[in-house]
Design a protein around this motif. Structure first.
Motif, PDB file in Angstrom:
ATOM      1  N   ALA A 143      82.801 -42.510-100.127  1.00  0.00           N
ATOM      2  CA  ALA A 143      83.581 -42.260-101.333  1.00  0.00           C
ATOM      3  C   ALA A 143      83.815 -40.766-101.536  1.00  0.00           C
ATOM      4  N   TYR A 200      79.876 -47.004 -99.547  1.00  0.00           N
ATOM      5  CA  TYR A 200      78.875 -45.948 -99.439  1.00  0.00           C
ATOM      6  C   TYR A 200      79.288 -44.719-100.242  1.00  0.00           C
ATOM      7  N   ARG A 201      78.317 -44.102-100.857  1.00  0.00           N
ATOM      8  CA  ARG A 201      78.579 -42.895-101.630  1.00  0.00           C
ATOM      9  C   ARG A 201      79.157 -41.804-100.738  1.00  0.00           C
ATOM     10  N   THR A 242      85.759 -42.722-106.046  1.00  0.00           N
ATOM     11  CA  THR A 242      84.602 -43.606-106.113  1.00  0.00           C
ATOM     12  C   THR A 242      84.966 -44.842-106.917  1.00  0.00           C
ATOM     13  N   LEU A 256      76.907 -47.725-102.896  1.00  0.00           N
ATOM     14  CA  LEU A 256      77.346 -47.779-104.284  1.00  0.00           C
ATOM     15  C   LEU A 256      77.034 -49.145-104.892  1.00  0.00           C
ATOM     16  N   ASP A 269      84.623 -48.238-109.120  1.00  0.00           N
ATOM     17  CA  ASP A 269      83.643 -48.722-110.097  1.00  0.00           C
ATOM     18  C   ASP A 269      83.001 -50.027-109.649  1.00  0.00           C
TER      19      ASP A 269
END
Length: 519
Positions: free
Chosen positions: A26, A22-23, A32, A157, A34
């Protein structure tokens, strides 16, 4: 709606989980990824809604993570993202529980820290995957009725289709396999008595799993020394709680995830509890006799000196847990002395039969223990608390069923002289070196530190020595001189052997001591 059942678990061949997905998570962690990365959980960790989960004995950092779980319906091998969702049969709520206290032992695998029995509750309802939009699901988590996590699959993400397709590149996803798709921000620590609830819903269709409910209880079975035992660093505490503030730790200049998360390697000594039989033998003899036997083996500097007991009539024996205080420095105390500090953490993690030993540099001019924390140690089953500093609330502490060995009473609070600094490290107390896992014995004569490898030999010899001294005392009462009697010479030893043979039920005479001390 179909419900999660024991049959659901029987069909689960694998439980796979995404690390950071999840953003919001992160951003909380400060990094974050890739691409997605994964770990496995044991299928025996699966449990139903309403079940309890045990926080393992010795652990402080049982963390909850509300997640959306996917259950595979048809085999998937090398499927494309465009076709991946068609292989998912159900969506449900999950709680990806884990203990940060064992992460160091997993070396990145998460096997033990995440696979405890009951660490993956699912349910209660199963939402048909073909009835919902996988990009529009919502997840919410409550802790004791308070909403602590709220996000949606739109915040991922990596969409579900990418996760399924990626996993299928190297392994066949089979019907019943479970994929935990990551947790949003808000994951934190749960303690015994807490209730965690997780719900997954589709606002468009109105479908919901209902609340997945899990209650945390405390396990009281110590982890044995033949495996890694729980331990946690401050970095673990920050990661588990979600922030330094939540963990009652000072702010860091670097993100929590960049802090070292590997605890120091396990020491050779063990903090596993004493056996019932060894404890019985150690408390059946006096420290004076044990000291004699330790001295005969070259161990002279093993007494903790200068302390008085609140329960001088009681004998104690238990494994040591340790706490080190450093001298107070005003700029450091706010960071290390407040909140859930090292003193409170170690007291709150004590378990049955342990002895907490505190190093206060022999300074009795401030309290290193008060009645509330002493009561907490008693409730958790501690055998005793030992400090070479002062104690507060001495009358209340003396009324507890917990022996406390101390250097004196003092009304001042801890911060007048001390900062709680380190736990479960080698310390000095009353002039003796104490390591976690050492055996502490005490009575009205004082306290001794027995290295675990010496314990059986020393206590067996001490029992025999006290048996000899019983004979010697009887002979003195009968009017015999102590010459040749104390210690026993060959003539008196022969008489002792005859006496012992006629007194069944006394001590076992196999492996007699080298003889009683001379006066």
């Amino acid at each position: 709606m179909e419900q999660v059942s024991a049959g659901t678990f029987k069909a689960a061949g694998k439980v796979m989980a995404v690390h950071v997905a999840y953003r919001s998570r992160a951003e909380q962690r400060g990094r974050t990824p890739d691409l997605p990365s994964y770990f496995l959980k044991g299928t025996s960790s699966l449990s139903l809604s309403g079940a309890d989960v045990e926080r393992p004995d010795g652990c402080e950092l049982l963390a909850f993570e509300g997640e959306i779980a996917l259950i595979i319906g048809t085999p998937a091998r090398r499927v494309s993202p465009e076709n991946a969702w068609s292989h998912v049969r159900h969506v449900t709520a999950a709680n990806d529980l884990g203990v940060y206290d064992l992460k160091y032992a997993d070396k990145g695998s998460n096997l033990r820290s995440k696979s405890g029995d009951g660490f993956t509750p699912l349910g209660p309802g199963l939402i048909p995957a073909d009835a919902v939009d996988p990009t529009a699901l919502y997840i919410r988590t409550w802790l004791n009725g308070a909403l602590v996590q709220e996000d949606g699959s739109a915040g991922l993400l990596f969409p579900f289709s990418q996760i399924v397709a990626d996993l299928s590149q190297l392994m066949t996803l089979e019907p019943g396999d479970v994929i935990l798709t990551g947790t949003p921000a808000g994951s934190s620590v749960a303690v015994p008595g807490d209730v965690i609830e997780v719900e997954v819903a589709d606002p468009e269709s109105g479908l919901s799993t209902g609340r997945l409910r899990t209650t945390v209880v405390q396990d009281r079975t110590p982890m044995a020394a033949y495996g890694n035992v729980p331990r946690a660093t401050d970095a673990d505490r920050i990661n588990a709680w979600g922030s330094p503030e939540a963990a009652a730790l000072p702010p860091r200049n670097q993100p929590a995830q960049d802090l070292p998360t590997t605890a120091p390697p396990p020491k050779e000594h063990s903090t596993a509890g004493l056996s019932v039989e060894l404890r019985r033998k150690l408390t059946s003899v006096g420290t004076a006799t044990l000291s004699s036997q330790l001295r005969r083996r070259g161990l002279n500097n093993v007494s903790i000196d200068g302390l008085a007991s609140t329960q001088p009539g009681l004998r104690i024996a238990g494994r040591a847990r340790t706490l080190r205080f450093v001298p107070n420095r005003e700029d450091l105390f706010p960071e290390h002395g407040g909140g859930f500090n090292a003193q409170k953490r170690i007291i709150d993690s004590l378990h049955d039969g342990e002895v907490l030993v505190m190093e206060a540099r022999g300074d009795p001019s401030a309290g290193t223990l008060g009645d509330v924390l002493a009561l907490r140690a008693q409730v958790l089953g501690a055998a005793a608390v030992v400090t070479d500093g002062g104690v507060r609330d001495i009358a209340e502490i003396a009324a507890l069923n917990l022996p406390v060995f101390h250097a004196g009473a003092h009304p001042a609070v801890l911060g007048r002289r001390h900062i709680p600094w380190d736990t479960d490290v080698t310390i000095s107390c009353g002039g003796a070196t104490v390591q976690p896992g050492d055996i502490i014995v005490g009575d009205a004569d004082g306290l001794l530190v027995i290295p675990p490898s010496y314990a059986e030999e020393v206590v067996d010899a001490a029992i025999t020595q006290e048996h000899e001294e019983t004979f010697i005392a009887e002979m003195v009462v009968q009017g015999h001189s102590v010459e040749g009697l104390f210690p026993l010479d060959d003539r008196w030893r022969a008489r002792f052997t005859d006496w012992a043979a006629a007194m069944p039920g006394r001590a076992n005479q196999e492996g007699q001591a080298e003889g009683a001390d001379t006066p």
